[in-house]
Scaffold this motif. Structure first.
Motif, mmCIF file in Angstrom:
data_model
loop_
_atom_site.group_PDB
_atom_site.id
_atom_site.type_symbol
_atom_site.label_atom_id
_atom_site.label_comp_id
_atom_site.label_asym_id
_atom_site.label_seq_id
_atom_site.Cartn_x
_atom_site.Cartn_y
_atom_site.Cartn_z
ATOM 1 N N ASP B 100 115.956 -43.181 -15.789
ATOM 2 C CA ASP B 100 115.090 -42.894 -14.638
ATOM 3 C C ASP B 100 115.396 -41.527 -14.042
ATOM 4 O O ASP B 100 114.496 -40.775 -13.678
ATOM 5 C CB ASP B 100 115.267 -43.966 -13.565
ATOM 6 N N LEU B 103 114.058 -38.921 -16.375
ATOM 7 C CA LEU B 103 112.589 -38.828 -16.425
ATOM 8 C C LEU B 103 111.965 -38.426 -15.096
ATOM 9 O O LEU B 103 110.774 -38.088 -15.057
ATOM 10 C CB LEU B 103 112.008 -40.165 -16.893
ATOM 11 N N SER B 104 112.776 -38.436 -14.038
ATOM 12 C CA SER B 104 112.182 -38.090 -12.748
ATOM 13 C C SER B 104 111.725 -36.637 -12.784
ATOM 14 O O SER B 104 112.410 -35.760 -13.313
ATOM 15 C CB SER B 104 113.178 -38.336 -11.612
ATOM 16 N N SER B 106 109.170 -35.895 -14.464
ATOM 17 C CA SER B 106 108.361 -35.922 -15.678
ATOM 18 C C SER B 106 108.577 -34.746 -16.635
ATOM 19 O O SER B 106 107.645 -33.987 -16.923
ATOM 20 C CB SER B 106 106.859 -35.990 -15.343
ATOM 21 N N GLU B 108 108.651 -32.946 -20.072
ATOM 22 C CA GLU B 108 107.991 -33.307 -21.331
ATOM 23 C C GLU B 108 109.010 -33.418 -22.464
ATOM 24 O O GLU B 108 108.769 -34.104 -23.462
ATOM 25 C CB GLU B 108 106.843 -32.354 -21.684
ATOM 26 N N PRO B 190 110.486 -38.085 -23.928
ATOM 27 C CA PRO B 190 110.713 -39.408 -23.307
ATOM 28 C C PRO B 190 110.551 -40.590 -24.259
ATOM 29 O O PRO B 190 111.108 -41.667 -24.008
ATOM 30 C CB PRO B 190 109.656 -39.441 -22.194
#
Ligand code: GDP
Ligand code: MG
Lengths: 329, 422
Positions: B100, B103-104, B106, B108, B190
């Motif tokens: 998390d 990926l925070s 976003s 690529e 991701p």
């Protein structure tokens, strides 16, 4: 008066130094070994020295003429041949081994000898070993335990081995006396003992001729430096160091318990302990040499190497460390 | 937006780096004058659009790490954070656990870098390679060529020579597989978490069936190499970008000297200001040398090649240092000589002493040779290696310390050779 010096063999134990120079001419404390003996003999009234030599005799002869005009030298070869030379007058004569260093007591010896009036006197440095000799006919200990400074009567025939053939007989006939040596004694026939002998000799110099030793900042203990040698800044030399003629020691060098023979160079920041640096050799910067490392003549040790007990034959250039004692051909 | 993750391991790792890892976490050990990790970070901040760096490991928060993070953030003006695993989760488990955080914002794509490698880190090249080749969502492993014998100590990659797709991946095989090896530097997107997630699910199911055993069997402990790459190979998902630039692992202390040499050499292009030069009143420099500005060095000293001198080091007259790392606060007294050694923090070497090791450099005649950082002992004997003085070791004057390892806080009183001195 006469003396016979048994120079003899190849001096193999003192290799690699004796690959370039016969043992009697190797400088011990900045003077050829033989000259130490000859000078002491001359002082005691000897005016004729017979050298019993076999190996590199020409070189020896040439050198002796140059160095000591007062004594004539002869090269009679086998020991027995010396008899003719020694047997001229009816006087006692000295016999000594060539690789022995001590405070030669020739005068006392002569007096002692005349005092007891028998045929021979041997100088011993350890009474116990002398006793061993008398009771054993074939004795090998003797060779090690005695400095053979022997005035024997000239009418005695001289066989090849004094220790094995003459002494036992003389002792049997009660014709052999022993005089105990005062002071130091060393057989300097091998590098380890050469260095030990040097320490003893320098110690004796300290007592008898301290003015010959170098003192001052940067010198520790007994250090003998030839006046033509150059010593750099920030060096610490000694104790027990002999530095020969024309040697250059650069800055920041540490030397202890070493002999550096003539014409050598020790480059800056090196550290030497218990080494003999052969003639005209060069020791690089930040070199560490120890544990009876012996460099033959004209050896080059490159910078930053470590030599531990290396025995380096003449004219070698060393490019790699020698971490364990070894012969470098 | 891009991110980078650096896997820094934990205190149970890096044992081959003892005794130096007692004092400082191995990833912070200085290589070519700066902490090992700083080379990774400097490479990451150069990548356009890379916005955050996360360090993942299982070290307890500690002062050195905090200070390093603080300074690095200041210097590079980028968020650099440490995420602590509750246990050693393996090279894949850690990034999955913190997915998390990763990926925070976003990203690529993101890089994953092993901390214990030394590399030119061709990260931008990997990005370009990813765009030019393969599937849009493919993953890239940085690979390099090793020699046959040494390749088996690494993750081995069999590729499709035309497409560079990874066809087989075998971690440390027992027989020869390929001379292309995994550099421990990856470019992911991701989607990787779906693959790690699948392994995680499977592990959880397996755990329900099995008796609970030791910690390593917990579902979250996942190894990227064995658990992910092996099954991703041949699926059209995993590609290898082969680099010719320098690369080495930094496992043993000896490899730190070798890695320093590689980085110092790289400084000619990346950081020429870090290389010392011969100056009036300064020491004599030969080859590549790093000197911290606070070091105090006598002008008659001679340093190099491959020497790194840390903060506050004092070097006396006529000192020689070659192929060595001198850590902060150490004192080298006049005329001493230090070769192929690491001198620990606040240690002292006396006048005319010699501290010397044996380098374990890769065979210089084999362009693909890597450094061997294997066993300390062979046939019951310490294999000749670099000499390491731990922190606060005192070496007296005029001795030699050869091929030895001295543990911290020792006062020696004589010479030592081929020994570990406790
Ligand atoms: N965060 C984290 N990092 C790890 C873990 N295990 C290994 N690493 C790091 O991952 C890299 C590779 O380690 P590893 O696979 O154990 O060693 P190798 O296979 O001999 O290269 C090193 O930088 C380690 O510090 C772990 O459990 N957690
Ligand atoms: Mg691994």
């Amino acid at each position: 008066m006469k003396a016979l010096i048994l120079v003899g063999g190849y001096g193999t134990r003192l290799r690699p130094l004796t690959l370039s120079v016969p043992k009697p001419l190797v400088e011990f404390c900045n003077k050829p070994i033989l000259l130490h003996q000859v000078e002491a003999l001359v002082k005691a009234g000897v005016n004729h020295v017979v050298l019993a030599v076999s190996y590199m005799s020409e070189l020896l002869e040439r050198e002796m003429r140059v160095q000591e005009q007062r004594v004539s030298s002869k090269t009679p070869g086998p020991l027995a041949l010396a008899r003719e030379l020694l047997n001229v007058d009816n006087e006692p004569f000295f016999v000594l081994n060539s690789d022995v260093i001590c405070d030669f007591p020739f005068k006392d010896l002569l007096q002692f000898h005349r005092g007891h009036g028998k045929e021979g006197t041997i100088v011993v440095r350890n009474h116990q070993k002398y006793v061993l000799y008398v009771t054993l006919v074939e004795n090998k200990v003797l060779k090690k335990s005695t400095a053979i400074l022997l005035p024997v009567q000239p009418n005695k025939k001289l066989p090849t081995s004094i220790e094995k053939e003459i002494f036992p007989v003389m002792a049997g006939e009660s014709h052999l006396y022993a005089m105990e040596l005062q002071g130091f004694w060393m057989d300097i026939g091998q590098p380890k003992d050469f260095l030990t002998g040097m320490c003893m000799y320098l110690h004796s110099l300290r007592q008898h001729a301290p003015e010959r030793l170098r003192t001052g900042p940067g010198f520790l203990g007994n250090v003998l430096v030839d006046p033509t040698a150059q010593i750099g800044e920030n060096c610490t030399i000694g104790p027990n160091v002999t530095i020969g003629a024309g040697v250059v020691v650069e800055d920041g060098v540490r030397i202890k318990r070493c002999t550096v023979l003539k014409g050598s160079r020790v480059r800056s920041h090196s550290w030497l302990e218990s080494c003999i640096v052969g003639w005209s050799s060069s020791v690089g910067q930040w070199v560490r040499m120890e544990n009876v490392t012996v460099l033959g003549e004209d050896v080059i040790v490159n910078d930053e190497l470590y030599l531990n007990g290396a025995n380096v034959l003449p004219h070698k250039s060393i490019n790699e460390s020698v971490p364990e004692p070894r012969i470098i051909m | 937006m891009l991110k980078a993750i650096i896997l820094i391991g934990g205190p149970q790792k890096g044992t081959r780096f003892r005794p130096l890892s007692f004092e400082v976490p191995k990833p912070l050990f200085p290589v070519a004058g700066v902490p090992m990790l700083q080379h990774h970070i400097e490479a990451c901040v150069k990548v356009p659009n890379l916005k955050e760096i996360l360090l993942i490991g299982f070290y307890q928060p500690n002062e050195e790490l905090n200070r390093f993070l603080f300074n690095a953030q200041q210097e590079f003006k980028m968020p650099i954070r440490y995420l602590q695993e509750f246990a050693a989760l393996g090279t894949g488990g850690g990034i999955y656990h913190f997915r998390d955080q990763i990926l925070s914002g976003s990203p690529e794509a993101f890089f994953v870098l092993n901390a214990d490698v030394c590399s030119a880190f061709p990260l931008t090249e990997m990005l370009n390679f990813q765009k030019e080749h393969g599937e849009p969502n493919s993953f890239v492993i940085l690979g390099t060529t090793a020699n046959r014998k040494q390749s088996m100590n690494y993750g081995c990659i069999v590729e499709n020579e035309k497409t560079n797709e990874v066809l087989h991946y075998v971690e440390k095989p027992s027989t020869f597989v390929s001379d292309i090896i995994n550099c421990g530097i990856y470019l992911f997107n991701p989607e990787i978490f779906q693959h790690i997630g699948a392994v995680f699910q499977k592990n959880q199911q397996d755990m329900l069936l099995e008796e609970p055993t030791n910690g390593w069997h917990r579902a979250e402990a996942i190894r990227l190499e064995q658990d992910i790459f092996t099954s991703l190979a041949g699926q059209g998902k995993l590609y290898v970008y082969k680099t010719l630039s320098f690369w080495s692992q930094i496992k043993s202390a000896g490899s730190a000297i070798y890695a320093s040499r590689l980085y110092l050499n790289q400084y000619h292009t990346t950081h020429p200001e870090r290389l010392a030069s011969n100056k009036e009143g300064g020491p004599k420099i030969t080859g590549n040398v790093y000197i911290h500005p606070t070091a105090n060095i006598d002008p008659t000293a001679v340093l190099g090649p491959n020497v790194s001198i840390g903060t506050g080091v004092t070097i006396g007259a006529g000192v020689r240092v070659r192929e060595s790392i001198i850590l902060h606060g150490a004192t080298l007294q006049d005329q001493c000589c230090v070769l192929n050694s690491i001198v620990g923090w606040d240690s002292t070497i006396g006048k005319w002493s010699r501290v010397e090791g044996t380098p374990s450099d890769p065979n210089p005649n084999d362009p693909f040779a890597k450094i061997d950082s294997e066993t300390l002992f062979r046939d019951g004997k310490l294999t000749p290696s670099i000499t390491i003085l731990g922190c606060n070791v005192n070496i007296p004057s005029e001795v030699i310390i050869l091929n030895s390892i001295v543990l911290p806080h020792k006062d020696l009183n004589r010479s030592f050779k081929n020994q570990i001195i406790l």
